[in-house]
Design a protein around this motif. Structure first.
Motif, mmCIF file in Angstrom:
data_model
loop_
_atom_site.group_PDB
_atom_site.id
_atom_site.type_symbol
_atom_site.label_atom_id
_atom_site.label_comp_id
_atom_site.label_asym_id
_atom_site.label_seq_id
_atom_site.Cartn_x
_atom_site.Cartn_y
_atom_site.Cartn_z
ATOM 1 N N LYS A 74 0.855 -1.175 0.000
ATOM 2 C CA LYS A 74 0.000 0.000 0.000
ATOM 3 C C LYS A 74 0.892 1.226 0.000
ATOM 4 O O LYS A 74 1.758 1.365 0.864
ATOM 5 N N GLU A 75 0.702 2.109 -0.963
ATOM 6 C CA GLU A 75 1.501 3.328 -1.054
ATOM 7 C C GLU A 75 0.981 4.376 -0.073
ATOM 8 O O GLU A 75 -0.127 4.260 0.453
ATOM 9 N N SER A 76 1.763 5.400 0.136
ATOM 10 C CA SER A 76 1.376 6.463 1.072
ATOM 11 C C SER A 76 0.089 7.159 0.638
ATOM 12 O O SER A 76 -0.635 7.696 1.469
ATOM 13 N N SER A 77 -0.212 7.127 -0.640
ATOM 14 C CA SER A 77 -1.442 7.736 -1.151
ATOM 15 C C SER A 77 -2.665 6.874 -0.861
ATOM 16 O O SER A 77 -3.795 7.297 -1.088
#
Length: 106
Positions: A74-77
């Motif tokens: 999961k990316e920071s976005s």
């Protein structure tokens, strides 16, 4: 016989498919190199065929080969992506709709 081009490739060589309007880009490996073949088709038309060969729909515009996935993160976005085993390729997005199916297969 029908003067139509036929593209044949082993399903384990396919890395992912990506749709762009009325075309599907098939990314695959051949002799250790990454290649791309452009096919005039829709994702919906290919969905049953891809499922029979082990490829999984992970996004409205993508199918991935679960054997080519290194990790899901999961990316920071907040976007979930699949990192692939092949160097130099960008991560493939996984939409919420397909997250459970993709993670179940991995």
């Amino acid at each position: 016989e029908y003067q139509k081009l036929r593209f044949v490739i082993a399903s384990d060589a396919v890395i992912f498919l990506r749709s762009e309007e009325n075309y599907v880009n098939i990314h695959y490996t051949d002799g250790g190199k990454t290649k791309k073949f452009v096919l005039r088709s829709s994702m919906r038309a290919l969905e049953e065929l891809m499922a029979r060969h082990g490829l999984v729909r992970c996004h409205r515009s993508y199918f991935i080969n679960p054997d080519q996935v290194k990790m899901i993160r999961k990316e920071s976005s907040g976007m979930v992506v699949a990192e692939l085993n092949v160097e130099g390729l960008e991560p493939v997005p996984i939409s919420r709709k397909y997250q459970d199916e993709v993670t179940r297969l991995l």
